[in-house]
Design an enzyme around this catalytic site. Structure first.
Site, PDB file in Angstrom:
ATOM      1  N   GLY A  34       0.855  -1.189   0.000  1.00  0.00           N
ATOM      2  CA  GLY A  34       0.000   0.000   0.000  1.00  0.00           C
ATOM      3  C   GLY A  34       0.887   1.234   0.000  1.00  0.00           C
ATOM      4  O   GLY A  34       2.117   1.128  -0.169  1.00  0.00           O
ATOM      5  N   HIS A  61       3.845  27.158 -20.750  1.00  0.00           N
ATOM      6  CA  HIS A  61       4.768  26.204 -21.370  1.00  0.00           C
ATOM      7  C   HIS A  61       6.207  26.609 -21.062  1.00  0.00           C
ATOM      8  O   HIS A  61       6.523  27.799 -21.130  1.00  0.00           O
ATOM      9  CB  HIS A  61       4.571  26.204 -22.883  1.00  0.00           C
ATOM     10  CG  HIS A  61       5.565  25.313 -23.589  1.00  0.00           C
ATOM     11  ND1 HIS A  61       5.458  23.944 -23.576  1.00  0.00           N
ATOM     12  CD2 HIS A  61       6.685  25.616 -24.295  1.00  0.00           C
ATOM     13  CE1 HIS A  61       6.458  23.433 -24.259  1.00  0.00           C
ATOM     14  NE2 HIS A  61       7.232  24.421 -24.699  1.00  0.00           N
TER      15      HIS A  61
END
Ligand SMILES: Cc1cc2nc3c(=O)[nH]c(=O)nc-3n(C[C@H](O)[C@H](O)[C@H](O)COP(=O)(O)OP(=O)(O)OC[C@H]3O[C@@H](n4cnc5c(N)ncnc54)[C@H](O)[C@@H]3O)c2cc1C
Length: 461
Positions: free
Chosen positions: A182, A439
């Site tokens: 987990g 960007h």
């Protein structure tokens, strides 16, 4: 011994309890916080923060060793575990001291001791001088959790460990077998493997990170294998035996694994014994305390927050519930529906999710459309040297309302919040696709996944 009534007596000073206290104080109320160990709870002392400090160290170390291709040549790059642990301890100390100071400055009374309900307006704290009775208009229960164990595999803190013991280690184990893939098992496997331990990870279910999107689990399994972690899925531990300074684990697939240590990372269990719940009539199922959307329990004036409520074992859920309970106590009604709860596994790469996964949506009978974008095609991910991962965006078919996302990749923990805000605003994939994303950035994959969902992918096929 008695004190004048305060607005709330709070049992447990973890993220749920201390946020409740700070919020009550910020709204002009008086809160008394009762803590048997250290303020900050599991999160600050033995959970979120120390584990992320060590994961930061291990990633930096691994990155430095791999930096030759970028023209960085670090001669004799070395590693000192004791110093890394000191770095982690310093951060924990700084943050817990800061929290203590903040609580003091806000006028929150902090009492050290073990608290329990005496009645709906009284908390008793056992001390050497007898029982201190704290009278309060309201009570918040925030006792959190402790590490769960497996029958017959009892942690001793030396060779058989729980997650608290791992953080207290002073030496890196040469090898370790981790039971449970987990979030805690995977994060610890990532950290120890990056630092140089030989790690074996054993999971009873059929895959690593069984609760996340299966594609994400596969990506993490690949990255663990690259770090030479040996994975055994669909495998149980039949027995663990200490032999001198070694531990021999017998696996149900017939293999025997000998390691310096074993970590039991099979989850957490709540701490409700001795809290006085039954005596006062607070409804619970033996594990979790029952609450409504406003964090109220079945007894008027008694609230519960954090892991003990079973609404998600995350510090940020506890924070939110602390705020909800405090607002309700201070007469500003507030509820939480848990529709938008981002969750993160801080493996390398990180796995971040919000809302539903594809599988969950389908088994709930919801028709969804998925848009995908792989990090390989992201200029930012390539530039940062982190080309592994993907963004998967899910929208309700027809309405295009965003209902979930899974992001695997560098800084996924930050990027997921774009989707969380969109979901909270009940907005659609159109709003993501139509928003100009800077960007090069790691937010671009979210916009690219939105384009892909509409069948007009940009930098991918
Ligand atoms: C290794 C590890 C890593 C984790 N990493 C993350 C992560 O990255 N992100 C994330 O969101 N979550 C993470 N978690 C989970 C997170 O720590 C918990 O969800 C969060 O701490 C829960 O907060 P809480 O307030 O419910 O209780 P806790 O933090 O458990 O605090 C409860 C406090 O109550 C005290 N207490 C209990 N009973 C009594 C009593 N009767 N009287 C007085 N005091 C009492 C305890 O001593 C404890 O200090 C991690 C957990 C672990 C174990």
């Amino acid at each position: 011994m008695s004190q004048p009534p305060c607005d709330a007596a709070i049992i447990g000073a973890g993220p749920g309890g201390y946020v409740g206290a700070l919020r009550i104080a910020a709204m002009g109320g008086r809160a008394t916080l009762i803590e048997q160990r250290a303020v900050g709870g599991v999160c600050l002392n033995t959970g979120c923060i120390p584990t992320k400090a060590l994961l930061h160290v291990s990633k930096l170390y691994a990155d430095l060793k791999d930096a030759g291709a970028m023209g960085i040549h670090v001669d004799g790059v070395g590693f000192d575990f004791a110093q890394a642990v000191a770095y982690k301890d310093k951060i924990v100390e700084r943050l817990t001291k800061g929290l203590s100071t903040l609580l003091k400055q806000r006028g929150v009374d902090v009492i050290t001791g073990r608290g329990r309900l005496i009645d709906a307006n009284t908390v008793g704290v056992d001390s050497a001088d007898g029982v201190l009775r704290i009278n309060a208009r309201n009570i918040i229960l925030a006792p959190g959790t402790v590490a769960a164990s497996l029958p017959g595999i009892d942690p001793d803190g030396r060779q058989i460990l729980d997650t608290d013991h791992v953080l207290a280690m002073r030496e890196l184990p040469e090898s370790i077998l981790i039971i449970g893939a987990g979030p805690n098992g995977v994060e610890t496997a990532t950290m120890l493997a990056e630092l140089g331990s030989r790690v074996t990870l054993v999971e009873v279910l059929d895959r690593v990170l069984p609760t996340v999107d299966p594609e994400a689990g596969k990506e993490v399994a690949r990255s663990l294998k690259k770090r030479r972690v040996t994975l055994h899925c669909k495998t149980k531990i039949d027995g663990v035996e200490r032999r001198g300074d070694r531990v021999v684990s017998q696996l149900s697939d017939g293999q025997t694994v000998e390691t310096a240590a074993v970590l039991v990372a099979v989850g957490r269990r709540t701490q409700i014994d001795g809290l006085g719940l039954d005596e006062v009539g607070v409804r619970h199922d033996g594990r979790f305390v029952e609450i409504d959307e406003g964090c109220a329990t079945s007894v008027p004036g008694v609230y519960a927050v954090g892991d003990v409520t079973g609404r998600g074992p995350y510090a940020h859920v506890a924070y939110r519930q602390g705020t909800v309970a405090a607002s309700n106590i201070m007469g500003r009604p507030m509820v939480e529906d848990y529709r938008v709860v981002p969750t993160v596994v801080f493996s390398h790469p990180e796995v971040a999710q919000v809302g539903t996964t594809e599988d969950q949506a389908r088994s709930a009978g919801m028709e969804v459309q998925a848009g995908r974008f792989r990090y390989q095609a992201s200029g930012a991910a390539q530039a940062f040297g982190e080309p592994n991962g993907f963004c998967k965006l899910l929208a309700e078919a027809g309405t295009h309302r965003v209902v979930g996302a899974t992001i695997v990749g560098f800084r996924a923990a930050e990027v997921i919040h774009e989707v969380a805000v969109v979901m909270k605003a009940d907005a659609t994939v159109h709003q993501i696709a139509e928003t100009i994303h800077a960007h090069p950035s790691l937010a671009e994959p979210v916009a690219e996944a939105a384009d892909a969902l509409f069948g007009v992918p940009l930098h991918s096929l």
